[in-house]
Design a protein around this motif. Structure first.
Motif, PDB file in Angstrom:
ATOM      1  N   LEU A 114       9.826   8.421  12.864  1.00  0.00           N
ATOM      2  CA  LEU A 114      10.053   9.706  12.198  1.00  0.00           C
ATOM      3  C   LEU A 114       8.847  10.123  11.369  1.00  0.00           C
ATOM      4  CD1 LEU A 114      13.713   8.980  11.088  1.00  0.00           C
ATOM      5  CD2 LEU A 114      13.041  10.812  12.658  1.00  0.00           C
ATOM      6  N   GLY A 115       8.252   9.169  10.657  1.00  0.00           N
ATOM      7  CA  GLY A 115       7.079   9.465   9.838  1.00  0.00           C
ATOM      8  C   GLY A 115       5.906   9.950  10.673  1.00  0.00           C
TER       9      GLY A 115
ATOM     10  N   ALA B 199       0.556  18.332  -7.738  1.00  0.00           N
ATOM     11  CA  ALA B 199      -0.457  17.418  -8.274  1.00  0.00           C
ATOM     12  C   ALA B 199       0.185  16.077  -8.641  1.00  0.00           C
ATOM     13  CB  ALA B 199      -1.126  18.043  -9.498  1.00  0.00           C
ATOM     14  N   PHE B 200       1.392  16.127  -9.200  1.00  0.00           N
ATOM     15  CA  PHE B 200       2.152  14.919  -9.504  1.00  0.00           C
ATOM     16  C   PHE B 200       2.456  14.142  -8.217  1.00  0.00           C
ATOM     17  CE2 PHE B 200       6.541  13.273  -9.351  1.00  0.00           C
ATOM     18  CZ  PHE B 200       6.460  12.233 -10.274  1.00  0.00           C
ATOM     19  N   ARG B 201       2.784  14.857  -7.146  1.00  0.00           N
ATOM     20  CA  ARG B 201       3.144  14.256  -5.867  1.00  0.00           C
ATOM     21  C   ARG B 201       1.952  13.588  -5.184  1.00  0.00           C
ATOM     22  NH1 ARG B 201       2.529  16.154  -0.648  1.00  0.00           N
ATOM     23  NH2 ARG B 201       4.178  15.667   0.887  1.00  0.00           N
ATOM     24  N   SER B 202       0.767  14.099  -5.408  1.00  0.00           N
ATOM     25  CA  SER B 202      -0.411  13.701  -4.638  1.00  0.00           C
ATOM     26  C   SER B 202      -0.652  12.192  -4.556  1.00  0.00           C
ATOM     27  CB  SER B 202      -1.657  14.403  -5.187  1.00  0.00           C
ATOM     28  OG  SER B 202      -2.793  14.047  -4.446  1.00  0.00           O
ATOM     29  N   PRO B 203      -0.677  11.455  -5.684  1.00  0.00           N
ATOM     30  CA  PRO B 203      -0.934  10.014  -5.568  1.00  0.00           C
ATOM     31  C   PRO B 203       0.177   9.273  -4.825  1.00  0.00           C
ATOM     32  CG  PRO B 203      -0.380  10.593  -7.836  1.00  0.00           C
ATOM     33  CD  PRO B 203      -0.586  11.871  -7.096  1.00  0.00           C
ATOM     34  N   PHE B 204       1.401   9.767  -4.905  1.00  0.00           N
ATOM     35  CA  PHE B 204       2.514   9.100  -4.222  1.00  0.00           C
ATOM     36  C   PHE B 204       2.394   9.250  -2.701  1.00  0.00           C
ATOM     37  CE2 PHE B 204       4.157   9.840  -8.485  1.00  0.00           C
ATOM     38  CZ  PHE B 204       4.715   8.604  -8.785  1.00  0.00           C
ATOM     39  N   ILE B 205       2.002  10.442  -2.241  1.00  0.00           N
ATOM     40  CA  ILE B 205       1.845  10.635  -0.802  1.00  0.00           C
ATOM     41  C   ILE B 205       0.651   9.842  -0.287  1.00  0.00           C
ATOM     42  CG2 ILE B 205       0.443  12.749  -0.970  1.00  0.00           C
ATOM     43  CD1 ILE B 205       3.109  11.975   1.697  1.00  0.00           C
ATOM     44  N   THR B 206      -0.396   9.723  -1.112  1.00  0.00           N
ATOM     45  CA  THR B 206      -1.569   8.937  -0.704  1.00  0.00           C
ATOM     46  C   THR B 206      -1.205   7.468  -0.527  1.00  0.00           C
ATOM     47  OG1 THR B 206      -3.079  10.449  -1.841  1.00  0.00           O
ATOM     48  CG2 THR B 206      -3.910   8.236  -1.342  1.00  0.00           C
ATOM     49  N   VAL B 207      -0.480   6.921  -1.509  1.00  0.00           N
ATOM     50  CA  VAL B 207      -0.054   5.519  -1.412  1.00  0.00           C
ATOM     51  C   VAL B 207       0.892   5.327  -0.229  1.00  0.00           C
ATOM     52  CG1 VAL B 207       1.244   3.675  -2.560  1.00  0.00           C
ATOM     53  CG2 VAL B 207      -0.399   5.044  -3.860  1.00  0.00           C
ATOM     54  N   HIS B 208       1.825   6.253  -0.061  1.00  0.00           N
ATOM     55  CA  HIS B 208       2.795   6.164   1.037  1.00  0.00           C
ATOM     56  C   HIS B 208       2.074   6.183   2.388  1.00  0.00           C
ATOM     57  CE1 HIS B 208       7.074   6.265   2.005  1.00  0.00           C
ATOM     58  NE2 HIS B 208       6.828   7.124   2.985  1.00  0.00           N
ATOM     59  N   TYR B 209       1.089   7.031   2.511  1.00  0.00           N
ATOM     60  CA  TYR B 209       0.328   7.191   3.752  1.00  0.00           C
ATOM     61  C   TYR B 209      -0.442   5.919   4.102  1.00  0.00           C
ATOM     62  CZ  TYR B 209      -3.231   9.197   6.901  1.00  0.00           C
ATOM     63  OH  TYR B 209      -4.064   9.444   7.964  1.00  0.00           O
ATOM     64  N   TRP B 210      -1.210   5.408   3.144  1.00  0.00           N
ATOM     65  CA  TRP B 210      -2.054   4.247   3.437  1.00  0.00           C
ATOM     66  C   TRP B 210      -1.240   2.958   3.518  1.00  0.00           C
ATOM     67  CZ3 TRP B 210      -6.311   4.993   5.757  1.00  0.00           C
ATOM     68  CH2 TRP B 210      -7.067   6.140   5.518  1.00  0.00           C
ATOM     69  N   THR B 211      -0.156   2.884   2.777  1.00  0.00           N
ATOM     70  CA  THR B 211       0.703   1.703   2.876  1.00  0.00           C
ATOM     71  C   THR B 211       1.347   1.624   4.256  1.00  0.00           C
ATOM     72  OG1 THR B 211       1.175   1.756   0.507  1.00  0.00           O
ATOM     73  CG2 THR B 211       2.693   0.509   1.865  1.00  0.00           C
TER      74      THR B 211
END
Length: 242
Positions: free
Chosen positions: A31-32, A185-197
């Motif tokens: 799904l991702g 802007a708050f979401r940005s680091p969470f999506i980055t971590v989610h993506y690379w993880t």
């Protein structure tokens, strides 16, 4: 002549966690990937909401299952407990050294639970799984306003006088532009971590599967079947037999 002896390895709860986790990761990865390449696949906004909604529901199962495994690490059987999983504690370094020497010499001793290298791998996987669960729950709120943070997010971005519960994902009607930008802007680091993880997990899972196959060939014992039956069988004394 050596005699085979059966040993209780993985309890029922640990086995259930493992296979539920496998199903969830396969579904979430599929799904991702579809969400990530939505434009190339021609997915509409409505289709993307459906993909994300399904993704989130699998994510809830994944997160609850993971939370249960964390708890079970304190109350489960000897092989399920964190003391037998994490690569810490008195004697771990020497145990790892002995295992590596045996591995290179072609004379490894089998383990009922995780061998020293597997303890490193499982610990890394757990850290990444926890990171993926936490960031995913945050993104569920920022993207489609789902719990646990959805209500807070809609209250944050709703324009003055607009009922936050009336906001619809992918529709900016009733949204305050400045608050929206701050939320993204708050979401940005969470999506980055989610993506690379996600990609890190794919690599570690491939290594994990290869390690299981190599261990099965080197040590025997029914490592793979044990995750179904709960039992391993050896013709020699395991290194971690109490």
């Amino acid at each position: 002549m050596s005699t085979l002896q059966y040993y209780a390895a993985w309890d029922r709860s640990t086995r259930w966690f493992h296979w539920i986790n496998v199903v969830c990761i396969l579904a979430l990865a599929a799904l991702g990937t579809a969400i990530l390449y939505d434009k190339a696949l021609g997915v509409t906004d409505g289709g993307k909401i459906l993909l994300k909604t399904t993704h989130v529901w699998f994510g809830y199962v994944f997160a609850v299952n993971l939370a249960w495994r964390i708890v079970w690490g304190f109350v489960g059987n000897a092989n399920a407990r964190w003391s037998a999983v994490v690569p810490f504690g008195s004697g771990y370094g020497s145990e790892l050294g002995a295992y590596l020497r045996g591995l290179f010499q072609g004379n490894t001793r089998p383990y009922i639970g995780h061998n020293p290298i597997a303890r490193l791998m499982v610990s890394l996987l757990m850290v990444l799984l926890i990171a993926q669960a936490v960031t995913g729950l945050v993104l569920a709120g920022t993207d489609i306003y789902f719990p646990p943070l959805g209500s807070w997010i809609t209250s944050w971005i709703a324009a003055p006088g607009v009922d936050p519960s009336s906001l619809v994902p992918y529709d900016k009607t009733g949204i305050d532009a400045a608050s929206w930008d701050a939320m993204r802007a708050f979401r940005s680091p969470f999506i980055t971590v989610h993506y690379w993880t996600f990609y890190a997990l794919l690599v570690l899972i491939a290594i994990h599967i290869a390690g299981v196959v190599v261990t099965e060939l080197k040590e025997g014992g029914g490592l793979i079947s044990a995750m179904f039956t709960g039992r391993k069988v050896f013709d020699r004394k395991p290194a971690d037999e109490s």
